[in-house]
Design an enzyme around this catalytic site. Structure first.
Site, PDB file in Angstrom:
ATOM      1  N   ASP A 160       0.851  -1.179   0.000  1.00 34.05           N
ATOM      2  CA  ASP A 160       0.000   0.000   0.000  1.00 34.05           C
ATOM      3  C   ASP A 160       0.895   1.241   0.000  1.00 34.05           C
ATOM      4  O   ASP A 160       2.122   1.144   0.128  1.00 34.05           O
ATOM      5  CB  ASP A 160      -0.938  -0.014   1.221  1.00 34.05           C
ATOM      6  CG  ASP A 160      -2.233   0.753   0.967  1.00 34.05           C
ATOM      7  OD1 ASP A 160      -2.233   1.668   0.117  1.00 34.05           O
ATOM      8  OD2 ASP A 160      -3.247   0.449   1.626  1.00 34.05           O
ATOM      9  N   GLU A 214     -10.459   6.536   4.756  1.00 32.45           N
ATOM     10  CA  GLU A 214      -9.457   5.946   5.643  1.00 32.45           C
ATOM     11  C   GLU A 214      -9.577   6.463   7.075  1.00 32.45           C
ATOM     12  O   GLU A 214     -10.674   6.576   7.605  1.00 32.45           O
ATOM     13  CB  GLU A 214      -8.066   6.132   5.027  1.00 32.45           C
ATOM     14  CG  GLU A 214      -7.983   5.492   3.637  1.00 32.45           C
ATOM     15  CD  GLU A 214      -6.583   5.421   3.079  1.00 32.45           C
ATOM     16  OE1 GLU A 214      -5.632   5.135   3.833  1.00 32.45           O
ATOM     17  OE2 GLU A 214      -6.430   5.636   1.861  1.00 32.45           O
TER      18      GLU A 214
END
Length: 660
Positions: free
Chosen positions: A308, A514
């Site tokens: 990521d 997020e």
């Protein structure tokens, strides 16, 4: 010059030409060769520096054509909001991607780079693209074939901008709605998440009948490489805290969080992204037993594993505090491509040092690069590295918008319809004389789309991309004579004195992504509660909730006549009015449990303390007005409409009783 000498020179010239032709033939450039042969041939020609370069993914912000050539960079990406310029056209994107690609092609071996982007609910970074409902809404449809069609439409729009790789789908199983990424999860139920991996076949294409199971597959220039994410357990962190620790035994991991990965691999997914989260205290980006042992070993995944964004930096706390160790831990765990995405020279220097000093073995590097090359060869990137403008009209086209509209109406979950039995408010009348539309989310395309739209955290307002707000959809749906009054936050006296037939209140959450979306209270954004109180206390009202998850609604339910969970529907607001006004029936089912209070969380179907406001799978179904009309006027056994028989019977009855 004698004839013999001329002949000799001619022979030498022919020999040289033949030798040069033979020298120019290389297996990896021959599309007739098997992919495995091409990978092996190219790998044998690469220097360590070229191999390390292939393992690097950087953001376009720090890239140039010269950097792509000099460092043999394997991949570029656009992070959220990383665009050629605001409101860039499809042509602008194609030209930008090709410029970088030409840099890669001019390198010693001419290895094409692969450009990736977060197309998580349509081509969401790009102006004028079709924005589909977020995954939670798609989970409510219970329709894997619809999701597959959305994957195919998304692939076309992404390819329209010259991009061949998407970081989607997210196949997390969100077990706690306090998680800021819960809307990226199709459901709390792993079976629904597994079914929705059908989107991979839409993105990449149907696997040919003779293809080996588990081998990455991309079916041509109209399809894209997909990425299942985030491996593994990201939806199960304690208290739903993003990037935190998932505490679970192996049985729980394999039965809840792993099944969708197995399905994705069977469906030929090209890449898998590692999660920021930890598993029982061990960072997933450093988890050798699960990445190399289970994913590559047990599940036989043949594509490449990607980190990521700055994922290896976060192996340490604080991030980047021991970078050389993080590089070593991440690569040895089995990560093949590293999304850096900025400081690439530090990574290249550290990894090169670790290999040259035998800290990381060369066969680990060869495995990583072979996987990357395998995907590139397999998707035809060597034969078609450059994009053209043939697909630019696919971006935001009407067929895709119609598909998104269909997805919106199928995703709506009707939670309440009438305060008492047999007193339904829906479907709404299109011929009302005067209606009120209220709430902060009624005329705000950004709120309607949610996070991961144009920018990373989303936006507010109607000026950043093209679409139809719910207010606009209402206005275009009702009778032209109907007066539509819009007030974002009306007071009670205004509502009481205005003699509205009914009100539509649209409220919910503001966009987030997020960690910014982590919430311990899950409350509705202000002034939502006041709008519900002011409006629903004075007139019949339907409340439409725009949110990425269940939010606190129980205190207001008794005030509300009808309640709809619309999730984050995207750009096509007419999908909402399709169901509100009865052109289509409601069919969506809750993909998540709707809690009473946050004190109950985490709470999932099957838990011993299960006491929801609305249970998993709940959803009132209705029929469309046309189907109701057609049923009431359908022909009887003698071919005459039932309604006619009823009216004749009534007439006769009234006539003979003297009441006519």
């Amino acid at each position: 010059m004698s004839r013999d000498l001329v002949a000799l020179v001619g022979i030498l010239w022919l020999w040289c030409c033949t030798a040069m032709a033979k020298a120019e033939y290389v297996k990896y450039k021959d599309p007739k060769q098997p992919v495995a042969v091409r990978v092996k041939d190219l790998l044998s020609r690469m220097t360590l520096e070229e191999k390390v370069g292939q393992m690097v993914q950087i953001d376009r912000i720090v890239a140039t054509a010269d950097i792509m050539k000099t460092y043999s960079i394997g991949s570029l990406l656009s992070g959220g909001g990383s665009t050629p310029h605001p409101q860039a056209t499809a042509e602008d994107w194609v030209n930008m991607v090709n410029e970088f690609q030409n840099g890669s092609l001019s390198s010693r071996l001419g290895i094409p780079m692969i450009y990736g982007i977060d197309a998580v609910h349509g081509h969401n970074n790009v102006y004028n693209a079709t924005i589909f409902p977020h995954n939670i809404g798609l989970g409510a449809t219970r329709d894997p074939q619809l999701v597959k069609r959305i994957g195919a439409a998304t692939a076309l729009e992404v390819r329209a901008t010259g991009i061949p790789y998407v970081f989607a789908p997210c196949i997390a199983v969100c077990r706690d709605p306090r998680w800021g990424r819960c809307y990226e999860s199709y459901s709390e139920d792993h079976k629904i998440v597994q079914e929705m991996t059908e989107i991979i076949l839409g993105l990449q294409g149907d696997i040919p009948a003779n293809s080996r199971k588990g081998v990455p597959y991309v079916g041509g220039k109209n399809k894209v490489a997909a990425c299942a994410k985030h491996f593994v357990g990201d939806g199960g962190t304690t208290n739903g805290i993003n990037e935190n620790n998932t505490v679970i035994d192996m049985h729980g991991l394999l039965s809840i969080h792993m099944p969708a990965y197995s399905d994705s691999i069977i469906k030929g997914v090209s890449t898998i992204m590692v999660s920021y989260s930890s598993l029982n205290g061990e960072k997933m980006h450093a988890n050798h037993s699960l990445i190399t042992g289970f994913l590559k070993g047990t599940l036989k995944f043949k594509g490449f594993v990607i980190s990521d964004w700055e994922g290896i930096d976060r192996i340490t706390s604080p991030p980047h505090s021991n970078y050389s160790y993080s590089v070593q831990a991440g690569i040895q765990a089995g990560i093949d491509m590293v999304m850096l995405p900025f400081n690439f020279t530090e990574f290249i220097d550290d990894l090169t040092y670790l290999v040259k000093n035998n800290i990381i073995p060369m066969d680990r590097i060869d495995d990583a690069v072979a996987r990357i090359l395998f995907v590139k060869f397999n998707m035809g990137l060597f034969e078609n590295p450059l994009s053209d403008l043939s697909l630019v009209n696919q971006l935001g086209n009407q067929a895709h918008r119609d598909l998104a509209r269909e997805a919106v109406r199928k995703s709506l979950v009707l939670l309440k319809n009438g305060k008492i039995a047999n007193d339904s408010l829906l479907p709404l009348s299109k011929k009302a004389s005067k209606i009120l539309v209220a709430g902060s989310h009624a005329d705000n395309l950004g709120y309607q789309c949610g996070g991961w739209t144009i920018t990373w955290q989303g936006f507010s307002g109607n000026n950043y991309t093209r679409g139809t707000t719910i207010l606009s959809a209402i206005t275009s749906t009702v009778d032209p004579k109907t007066e539509v009054v819009y007030r974002e936050n009306p007071d009670g006296d205004f509502v009481k004195s205005s003699k509205f037939d009914y009100a539509i209140v649209v409220v919910g959450e503001h966009p987030y992504t997020e960690s910014a979306g982590d919430s311990l209270n899950l409350t509705m954004a202000d002034p939502g509660p006041y709008v519900i109180s002011n409006v629903c206390g004075a007139v019949k009202c339907i409340v439409v909730v725009i949110s990425g998850r269940p939010i606190v609604i129980e205190p207001y339910v008794s005030l509300i006549d009808a309640l709809v969970a619309a999730w984050l529907p995207g750009t096509e607001g007419q999908g909402v009015t399709d169901a509100l006004f009865g052109d289509y029936g409601f069919s969506g089912k809750l993909p998540r449990t709707w809690f009473r209070t946050v004190d109950q969380l985490p709470m999932n179907v099957g838990d011993s303390h299960y006491d929801p406001l609305f249970p998993f799978g709940y959803g009132i179904t209705t029929e469309s007005v046309p189907s109701l009309v057609s049923r009431s006027t359908s022909a009887g056994v003698d071919g005459r409409p039932y309604i006619l028989i009823f009216m004749v019977s009534l007439f006769i009855s009234l006539y003979f009783t003297g009441e006519f």
